[in-house]
Design an enzyme around this catalytic site. Structure first.
Site, PDB file in Angstrom:
ATOM      1  N   GLU A 257      33.707  42.345  35.856  1.00 60.19           N
ATOM      2  CA  GLU A 257      32.651  42.832  36.517  1.00 60.19           C
ATOM      3  C   GLU A 257      32.931  42.260  37.779  1.00 60.19           C
ATOM      4  OE1 GLU A 257      30.762  45.556  36.922  1.00 60.19           O
ATOM      5  OE2 GLU A 257      30.912  45.180  34.821  1.00 60.19           O
TER       6      GLU A 257
HETATM    7  C1  LIG Z   1      38.100  38.606  28.368  1.00 61.02           C
HETATM    8  C2  LIG Z   1      38.673  40.135  30.095  1.00 61.02           C
HETATM    9  C3  LIG Z   1      37.357  40.720  29.415  1.00 61.02           C
HETATM   10  C4  LIG Z   1      38.073  42.077  30.663  1.00 61.02           C
HETATM   11  N1  LIG Z   1      36.823  44.004  29.723  1.00 61.02           N
HETATM   12  C5  LIG Z   1      37.104  44.323  30.958  1.00 61.02           C
HETATM   13  C6  LIG Z   1      36.450  45.936  30.648  1.00 61.02           C
HETATM   14  O1  LIG Z   1      35.933  45.952  29.555  1.00 61.02           O
HETATM   15  N2  LIG Z   1      37.155  46.875  31.252  1.00 61.02           N
HETATM   16  C7  LIG Z   1      38.123  46.873  32.264  1.00 61.02           C
HETATM   17  O2  LIG Z   1      38.426  47.857  33.048  1.00 61.02           O
HETATM   18  N3  LIG Z   1      38.585  45.593  32.949  1.00 61.02           N
HETATM   19  C8  LIG Z   1      37.900  44.649  32.329  1.00 61.02           C
HETATM   20  N4  LIG Z   1      38.555  43.336  32.466  1.00 61.02           N
HETATM   21  C9  LIG Z   1      39.516  42.998  33.691  1.00 61.02           C
HETATM   22  C10 LIG Z   1      38.647  42.257  34.945  1.00 61.02           C
HETATM   23  O3  LIG Z   1      37.489  43.229  35.397  1.00 61.02           O
HETATM   24  C11 LIG Z   1      39.606  42.116  35.524  1.00 61.02           C
HETATM   25  O4  LIG Z   1      40.216  40.889  35.267  1.00 61.02           O
HETATM   26  C12 LIG Z   1      39.683  41.257  36.947  1.00 61.02           C
HETATM   27  O5  LIG Z   1      38.886  43.093  37.659  1.00 61.02           O
HETATM   28  C13 LIG Z   1      40.392  40.843  38.376  1.00 61.02           C
HETATM   29  O6  LIG Z   1      41.402  42.056  37.994  1.00 61.02           O
HETATM   30  P1  LIG Z   1      42.858  41.048  37.650  1.00 61.02           P
HETATM   31  O7  LIG Z   1      43.051  40.546  36.415  1.00 61.02           O
HETATM   32  O8  LIG Z   1      43.878  41.905  37.926  1.00 61.02           O
HETATM   33  O9  LIG Z   1      42.604  39.941  39.203  1.00 61.02           O
HETATM   34  P2  LIG Z   1      43.682  40.141  40.299  1.00 61.02           P
HETATM   35  O10 LIG Z   1      42.339  41.282  40.512  1.00 61.02           O
HETATM   36  O11 LIG Z   1      44.732  39.586  41.058  1.00 61.02           O
HETATM   37  O12 LIG Z   1      42.542  39.299  41.085  1.00 61.02           O
HETATM   38  C14 LIG Z   1      43.193  37.972  41.006  1.00 61.02           C
HETATM   39  C15 LIG Z   1      42.644  37.054  42.200  1.00 61.02           C
HETATM   40  O13 LIG Z   1      42.876  37.655  43.551  1.00 61.02           O
HETATM   41  C16 LIG Z   1      41.729  37.778  43.843  1.00 61.02           C
HETATM   42  N5  LIG Z   1      41.663  38.831  45.213  1.00 61.02           N
HETATM   43  C17 LIG Z   1      41.535  39.989  44.650  1.00 61.02           C
HETATM   44  N6  LIG Z   1      41.749  40.945  45.434  1.00 61.02           N
HETATM   45  C18 LIG Z   1      41.062  40.555  46.398  1.00 61.02           C
HETATM   46  C19 LIG Z   1      40.609  40.898  47.393  1.00 61.02           C
HETATM   47  N7  LIG Z   1      40.980  42.248  47.684  1.00 61.02           N
HETATM   48  N8  LIG Z   1      40.001  39.953  48.377  1.00 61.02           N
HETATM   49  C20 LIG Z   1      39.951  38.872  47.960  1.00 61.02           C
HETATM   50  N9  LIG Z   1      40.485  38.435  46.872  1.00 61.02           N
HETATM   51  C21 LIG Z   1      40.562  38.962  46.011  1.00 61.02           C
HETATM   52  C22 LIG Z   1      40.777  38.181  42.821  1.00 61.02           C
HETATM   53  O14 LIG Z   1      39.843  37.506  43.281  1.00 61.02           O
HETATM   54  C23 LIG Z   1      41.526  36.398  41.947  1.00 61.02           C
HETATM   55  O15 LIG Z   1      40.442  35.316  42.974  1.00 61.02           O
HETATM   56  C24 LIG Z   1      38.399  42.222  31.422  1.00 61.02           C
HETATM   57  C25 LIG Z   1      38.822  40.717  31.451  1.00 61.02           C
HETATM   58  C26 LIG Z   1      39.248  39.808  30.819  1.00 61.02           C
HETATM   59  C27 LIG Z   1      39.706  38.982  31.136  1.00 61.02           C
END
Ligand SMILES: Cc1cc2nc3c(=O)[nH]c(=O)nc-3n(C[C@H](O)[C@H](O)[C@H](O)COP(=O)(O)OP(=O)(O)OC[C@H]3O[C@@H](n4cnc5c(N)ncnc54)[C@H](O)[C@@H]3O)c2cc1C
Length: 591
Positions: A435
């Site tokens: 989220e």
């Molecule tokens: C158990 C679990 C349940 C989930 N449930 C859902 C779901 O129901 N539906 C759904 O759609 N998704 C879901 N997700 C996905 C979740 O929302 C994403 O993992 C999350 O949005 C982060 O994206 P990412 O994992 O690709 O990390 P990334 O976006 O790659 O981020 C990695 C790091 O970089 C930082 N970062 C990235 N971009 C920026 C920026 N512009 N500025 C500053 N920092 C940045 C982040 O803060 C983080 O620390 C779930 C994930 C998990 C693990």
């Protein structure tokens, strides 16, 4: 072992919201203390007697992927059926769609109990409500009629399909395709990490999927939202054939093992049938409509899990004998050692501060939605917009810290799985990630909420806090002590905001280099402000013969917070004021 903190929930609900404002909301006319108490009591029973017993087993057994579908851990199907039967799924739904129309203030308090007793279970109804609200808001009449009432009742569950392997925080990179096919679309693509994407709790699952209609612009302006049911739904509401959507696998993860986190594939056999919800290319806007409620709900998860960790740590500290008693001969229960007491006070006081903050935000959400005066609604909405990223990120970051402290109180027995203290930390760890990560919340706070109005909403909040705390001073000495510490913290926040608006906003890299410390600063101050308010009420109620153990405990928490938590404000303020260029000018190649 979880026992719902009903005393504090009631106390918070009475102290964080101005009753006259709730009375100004015609849609909430039926809400009163008797209704609140009966709902809280029933929810506490459900959490303690139905959800809590499944908490450990859900962790060890976990959800299982099979070729026929995902199987939930033992007991979850029966518990979910009971949940729906008792009407818990419809608590905050709109009456016109079969919901009970309860205020967010009450449903947020109830959600805390679900999250404390069984976070993995709670995610299913939370996502269902979010998806139903999105269809309610942006869908056609037919979509509302076909999907919303059954989702509101919890008979069908809902999901939010945003994330793809290459598109996490940056949803502009979404590649899932939508190809027009008459009055509907065929959806092709893969989504990952989809919570409750597949399970055996309900007969149908209504997926909300973000995808790009062929030829749409790149980036976030070309994303549309689709409703893609697992089973197609006939016009009369009966179930049709299976749609072309599959759960390929579920993740093996750190915590919330009972919540299936699914890799979803759309369109392996000709295209999943999807229906456009809202306007084409404006899907993200529709998704963002429920964002405040969803982010508030995840913020609550942070302190809800910390609450169960606290209860367990306290019970352990009262039973475990180590060292000599400081107060007499013989060995001591470790709770007698000042450092163990410090840890427990750190847990209790910050949980109470976060609960107050989240319920305050929930109350503002109610006023923003329902108040009869447009000006009052607008002011409350502005406060909600400002504080939601703080609630989401601060409460979840602190929740992790406190679950970790819970392990520390247990010593080595906290680190082994046997006591269950470790599960709280494993479970809550996700809350700063999904989220919108903490980094994304902080960017929203400083980049959108504060930059957009050059700090006007924030300054208004500081002005209100300052006036309230000034009115407290001169009262009881304990309240004066707490109020003095809070006043100093507010002044530091104010000075930091002045600098932020004057200098940092001009250079985005500098601003983003201190966005998280700034958000934490806001969170710590907000907690102090509301605890000072509560301490003031506690003194008055003590004088009037109120529940001594609870009220004296509240004063003890507030005093600890003022003396051992609020000083964090100084370091956060210093970091914001002096720390930006140490990050902004750092060379990633040298890391
Ligand atoms: C158990 C679990 C349940 C989930 N449930 C859902 C779901 O129901 N539906 C759904 O759609 N998704 C879901 N997700 C996905 C979740 O929302 C994403 O993992 C999350 O949005 C982060 O994206 P990412 O994992 O690709 O990390 P990334 O976006 O790659 O981020 C990695 C790091 O970089 C930082 N970062 C990235 N971009 C920026 C920026 N512009 N500025 C500053 N920092 C940045 C982040 O803060 C983080 O620390 C779930 C994930 C998990 C693990």
């Amino acid at each position: 072992m979880y026992s719902a903190p009903l005393n504090d929930l009631r106390f918070c609900m009475e102290t964080v919201v101005d009753e006259t404002q709730i009375k100004g909301c015609p849609a909430l006319a039926d809400y009163d203390a008797a209704l609140r108490d009966s709902v809280l009591d029933e929810a506490a029973r459900f959490a303690e007697q139905v959800l809590e017993p499944l908490y450990r087993g859900g962790d060890t057994e976990g959800a299982q992927w099979t070729a026929q579908g995902v199987r939930m851990p033992s007991g979850y199907r029966a518990a979910y059926a009971q949940f729906v039967e008792a009407g818990w799924g419809s608590l905050r739904g709109r009456p016109e769609h079969g919901g009970q129309g309860m205020p967010a203030l009450l449903s947020t308090a109830v959600e805390e109990m679900w999250a404390s007793s069984n976070l993995a279970f709670k995610l299913c109804p939370m996502l269902t409500q979010g998806a139903a609200e999105a269809i309610e808001h942006a869908g056609t009449d037919a979509q509302r009629r076909l999907f919303v009432p059954r989702m509101v009742r919890g008979e069908w569950s809902g999901t939010m399909n945003l994330t793809e392997p290459q598109a996490g925080s940056d949803l502009g990179l979404i590649r899932t395709r939508a190809v027009p096919d008459g009055d509907r679309y065929r959806i092709f693509g893969q989504k990952i990490f989809i919570t409750y994407g597949e399970h055996d709790l309900t007969e149908n699952i209504i997926h909300l999927v973000l995808a790009r209609i062929e030829g749409a612009p790149t980036g976030t302006r070309g994303i549309s939202m689709f409703v893609v049911p697992k089973f197609l739904v006939n016009d009369d509401g009966s179930l049709g054939p299976r749609n072309d959507v599959q759960c390929l696998s579920i993740e093996h993860k750190l915590g919330i093992h009972a919540s299936p986190t699914c890799v979803m594939s759309y369109g392996q056999a000709g295209g999943a049938i999807g229906y456009l919800v809202g306007e084409a290319n404006r899907g993200l806007e529709s998704m963002f409509v429920m964002m405040n409620a969803a982010r508030l709900s995840v913020g609550v998860e942070g302190y809800a899990v910390a609450e169960r960790a606290f209860q367990q740590a306290l019970a352990w500290a009262r039973g475990r004998q180590q060292g000599r008693s400081p107060s007499g001969p013989g060995t001591a229960a470790i709770v007698e050692h000042p450092d163990v007491r410090r840890m427990l006070l750190a847990m209790r006081s910050q949980i109470e501060a976060m609960r107050a903050l989240a319920l305050y935000a929930a109350g503002q959400l109610d006023i923003a939605r329902h108040h009869s005066e447009p000006d009052v609604r607008a002011a409350a909405q502005s406060r909600v917009d400002l504080l939601i990223p703080v609630v989401k990120a601060h409460c979840t970051e602190t929740g992790i810290e406190l679950a970790s402290l819970g392990i520390q109180v247990h010593g080595g027995m906290g680190y082994v799985e046997e006591t269950g203290a470790a599960q709280a930390l494993r479970d809550v760890r996700i809350c700063t990630i999904y989220e919108g990560t903490t980094g994304i919340q902080a960017a929203d706070l400083v980049g959108r909420k504060i930059s957009r109005d050059r700090g006007a909403a924030l300054t208004g909040w500081i002005r209100d806090m300052r006036a309230e705390i000034a009115a407290l001073s001169g009262a009881d000495p304990t309240v004066a002590e707490i109020g003095g510490a809070v006043r100093a913290a507010i002044e530091l926040l104010d000075a930091t905001v002045v600098q932020l608006v004057r200098e940092l906003i001009a250079i985005p890299a500098n601003l983003m280099s201190v966005s998280v410390p700034f958000l934490r600063l806001c969170g710590v101050v907000a907690g102090g402000w509301l605890l000072a308010r509560q301490a003031n009420v506690a003194i008055a109620r003590l004088a009037a013969g109120g529940d001594r153990a609870f009220l004296a405990g509240k004063l003890q928490s507030a005093r600890f917070y003022a003396r051992q938590v609020l000083p964090q404000v100084k370091s956060y303020a210093t970091i914001v004021q002096q720390g930006a260029t140490s990050v902004a000018e750092a060379d990633p190649a040298l890391l």
